[in-house]
Design a protein around this motif. Structure first.
Motif, PDB file in Angstrom:
ATOM      1  N   GLN A   1      44.184  60.238  44.568  1.00  0.00           N
ATOM      2  CA  GLN A   1      44.921  61.397  45.070  1.00  0.00           C
ATOM      3  C   GLN A   1      46.322  61.004  45.521  1.00  0.00           C
ATOM      4  OE1 GLN A   1      42.647  63.576  47.967  1.00  0.00           O
ATOM      5  NE2 GLN A   1      40.804  63.550  46.742  1.00  0.00           N
ATOM      6  N   GLY A   2      46.527  59.733  45.832  1.00  0.00           N
ATOM      7  CA  GLY A   2      47.844  59.283  46.239  1.00  0.00           C
ATOM      8  C   GLY A   2      48.697  58.780  45.093  1.00  0.00           C
ATOM      9  N   GLN A   3      48.180  58.876  43.870  1.00  0.00           N
ATOM     10  CA  GLN A   3      48.901  58.365  42.719  1.00  0.00           C
ATOM     11  C   GLN A   3      49.917  59.383  42.208  1.00  0.00           C
ATOM     12  OE1 GLN A   3      48.488  55.260  41.426  1.00  0.00           O
ATOM     13  NE2 GLN A   3      47.017  54.806  43.047  1.00  0.00           N
ATOM     14  N   GLU A   4      50.933  58.865  41.516  1.00  0.00           N
ATOM     15  CA  GLU A   4      51.895  59.727  40.860  1.00  0.00           C
ATOM     16  C   GLU A   4      51.317  60.203  39.525  1.00  0.00           C
ATOM     17  OE1 GLU A   4      55.449  57.506  40.477  1.00  0.00           O
ATOM     18  OE2 GLU A   4      55.917  57.532  42.615  1.00  0.00           O
ATOM     19  N   ASN A   5      51.973  61.191  38.920  1.00  0.00           N
ATOM     20  CA  ASN A   5      51.550  61.737  37.633  1.00  0.00           C
ATOM     21  C   ASN A   5      50.098  62.200  37.690  1.00  0.00           C
ATOM     22  OD1 ASN A   5      54.095  60.926  36.625  1.00  0.00           O
ATOM     23  ND2 ASN A   5      53.284  58.905  36.105  1.00  0.00           N
ATOM     24  N   LEU A   6      49.737  62.900  38.753  1.00  0.00           N
ATOM     25  CA  LEU A   6      48.363  63.339  38.941  1.00  0.00           C
ATOM     26  C   LEU A   6      48.199  64.796  38.526  1.00  0.00           C
ATOM     27  CD1 LEU A   6      45.474  62.889  40.022  1.00  0.00           C
ATOM     28  CD2 LEU A   6      46.310  63.646  42.260  1.00  0.00           C
ATOM     29  N   THR A   7      47.177  65.051  37.702  1.00  0.00           N
ATOM     30  CA  THR A   7      46.795  66.399  37.322  1.00  0.00           C
ATOM     31  C   THR A   7      45.327  66.582  37.671  1.00  0.00           C
ATOM     32  OG1 THR A   7      48.355  66.379  35.469  1.00  0.00           O
ATOM     33  CG2 THR A   7      46.658  68.078  35.448  1.00  0.00           C
ATOM     34  N   GLY A   8      44.988  67.727  38.256  1.00  0.00           N
ATOM     35  CA  GLY A   8      43.609  68.009  38.638  1.00  0.00           C
ATOM     36  C   GLY A   8      43.047  69.191  37.874  1.00  0.00           C
ATOM     37  N   TYR A   9      41.776  69.069  37.454  1.00  0.00           N
ATOM     38  CA  TYR A   9      41.114  70.141  36.714  1.00  0.00           C
ATOM     39  C   TYR A   9      39.762  70.457  37.360  1.00  0.00           C
ATOM     40  CZ  TYR A   9      44.287  68.994  32.819  1.00  0.00           C
ATOM     41  OH  TYR A   9      45.380  68.751  32.040  1.00  0.00           O
ATOM     42  N   TRP A  10      39.332  71.692  37.167  1.00  0.00           N
ATOM     43  CA  TRP A  10      37.951  72.070  37.429  1.00  0.00           C
ATOM     44  C   TRP A  10      37.347  72.472  36.093  1.00  0.00           C
ATOM     45  CZ3 TRP A  10      36.177  77.579  38.260  1.00  0.00           C
ATOM     46  CH2 TRP A  10      34.779  77.623  38.391  1.00  0.00           C
ATOM     47  N   GLN A  11      36.202  71.862  35.753  1.00  0.00           N
ATOM     48  CA  GLN A  11      35.602  72.111  34.447  1.00  0.00           C
ATOM     49  C   GLN A  11      34.121  72.466  34.579  1.00  0.00           C
ATOM     50  OE1 GLN A  11      36.861  69.990  30.810  1.00  0.00           O
ATOM     51  NE2 GLN A  11      34.762  69.221  30.690  1.00  0.00           N
ATOM     52  N   PRO A  12      33.772  73.745  34.569  1.00  0.00           N
ATOM     53  CA  PRO A  12      32.369  74.151  34.524  1.00  0.00           C
ATOM     54  C   PRO A  12      31.858  74.124  33.080  1.00  0.00           C
ATOM     55  CG  PRO A  12      33.771  76.073  34.737  1.00  0.00           C
ATOM     56  CD  PRO A  12      34.690  74.888  34.733  1.00  0.00           C
ATOM     57  N   GLN A  13      30.568  73.826  32.939  1.00  0.00           N
ATOM     58  CA  GLN A  13      29.967  73.729  31.602  1.00  0.00           C
ATOM     59  C   GLN A  13      28.538  74.252  31.641  1.00  0.00           C
ATOM     60  OE1 GLN A  13      28.978  69.756  30.067  1.00  0.00           O
ATOM     61  NE2 GLN A  13      29.869  70.333  28.093  1.00  0.00           N
ATOM     62  N   PHE A  14      28.126  74.858  30.534  1.00  0.00           N
ATOM     63  CA  PHE A  14      26.741  75.279  30.381  1.00  0.00           C
ATOM     64  C   PHE A  14      26.251  74.795  29.029  1.00  0.00           C
ATOM     65  CE2 PHE A  14      23.537  78.331  28.863  1.00  0.00           C
ATOM     66  CZ  PHE A  14      22.579  78.120  29.859  1.00  0.00           C
ATOM     67  N   ALA A  15      25.041  74.193  29.006  1.00  0.00           N
ATOM     68  CA  ALA A  15      24.500  73.628  27.773  1.00  0.00           C
ATOM     69  C   ALA A  15      23.037  74.009  27.616  1.00  0.00           C
ATOM     70  CB  ALA A  15      24.644  72.104  27.778  1.00  0.00           C
ATOM     71  N   ILE A  16      22.606  74.105  26.361  1.00  0.00           N
ATOM     72  CA  ILE A  16      21.217  74.366  26.016  1.00  0.00           C
ATOM     73  C   ILE A  16      20.741  73.282  25.060  1.00  0.00           C
ATOM     74  CG2 ILE A  16      19.610  75.938  24.871  1.00  0.00           C
ATOM     75  CD1 ILE A  16      21.316  78.263  25.763  1.00  0.00           C
ATOM     76  N   ASN A  17      19.632  72.635  25.392  1.00  0.00           N
ATOM     77  CA  ASN A  17      18.977  71.686  24.497  1.00  0.00           C
ATOM     78  C   ASN A  17      17.778  72.375  23.850  1.00  0.00           C
ATOM     79  OD1 ASN A  17      20.714  69.521  25.135  1.00  0.00           O
ATOM     80  ND2 ASN A  17      19.500  69.037  26.946  1.00  0.00           N
ATOM     81  N   TYR A  18      17.713  72.270  22.537  1.00  0.00           N
ATOM     82  CA  TYR A  18      16.653  72.959  21.810  1.00  0.00           C
ATOM     83  C   TYR A  18      15.943  71.973  20.896  1.00  0.00           C
ATOM     84  CZ  TYR A  18      14.388  76.164  18.530  1.00  0.00           C
ATOM     85  OH  TYR A  18      13.474  76.811  17.742  1.00  0.00           O
TER      86      TYR A  18
END
Length: 227
Positions: free
Chosen positions: A20-37
């Motif tokens: 968090q103290g680094q330069e060139n920092l980008t933050g994302y939130w990534q929700p995912q939904f998966a189905i195994n069949y």
């Protein structure tokens, strides 16, 4: 064994918090939904959809969509602890930003071993990332481990930990090779009815051999249903 597990978890999350103290920092939130069949025998399918959103960019907090990924994997177990898979993914970028959409084809080999309560996994992938202007070939290796956080066996309703480190090499015509590394840690719950829920953090350092490496932090949430 229990104290070793908690020490590993603590060190992993502390190391990711430092970025968090680094330069060139980008933050994302990534929700995912998966189905195994499960199809038949040792053959199965996986379908997933993931949405990536900016939460920190240009030194400001925000909430803005970046892309939508839709993916399918066909997997064949060749031994009890080994499998091969073929995947296809389409990434929608133009709907969110003025960037080209992407078609991705993936070939995968995975094997695991579980000498005690901890399971270790090794995953090798090759990928072709195809856009209108460029085709990028990527080579990936991931080492992962997971284990129950209560006792030696995972029972429904109990938490577990998943940690991994992955290195990537991307090459494309007339482009300088790109080296990336990823470190992640997630807590999950094995629920009833084949349902799993996971949440955690992933840190990525992209172009880490360049003069201006990019630091990327993900907040991950995922739900998985096995039929």
């Amino acid at each position: 064994m229990s104290s070793t597990k908690w020490l590993f978890i603590l060190l992993l999350f502390l190391s990711m918090a430092l970025v968090q103290g680094q330069e060139n920092l980008t933050g994302y939130w990534q929700p995912q939904f998966a189905i195994n069949y499960h199809v038949a025998g040792s053959y199965s399918h996986n379908f997933s959809i993931a949405n990536r959103n900016y939460i920190f960019a240009d030194e400001e907090f925000t909430l803005k969509g970046r892309q939508l990924d839709v993916a399918h994997f066909s997997q064949l177990k060749i031994r009890d602890n080994q499998s091969i898979a073929l995947g296809i993914q389409y990434r929608f970028r133009n709907n969110f930003e003025n960037r080209e959409n992407e078609l991705r084809i993936t070939q995968q080999y995975n094997f695991t071993n579980k000498p005690f309560a901890v399971r270790y996994g090794h995953r090798f992938r090759t990928e072709q990332r195809i856009t209108k202007s460029l085709t990028t070939h990527r080579f990936r290796y991931r080492f992962a481990m997971d284990f129950p956080l209560m006792g030696e066996k995972l029972d429904p309703g109990e938490p577990y930990f998943v940690g991994s480190i992955e290195n990537l090499l991307s090459v494309a015509k007339q482009n300088v090779p790109q080296y990336d590394t990823r470190l992640s840690g997630q807590i999950g719950w094995q629920l009833y009815g084949g349902f799993k829920f996971q949440m955690g953090i992933e840190y990525r350092m992209e172009y880490f051999t360049s003069n201006f490496p990019q630091n990327i932090l993900f907040l991950l949430t995922s739900a998985q249903l096995s039929l």
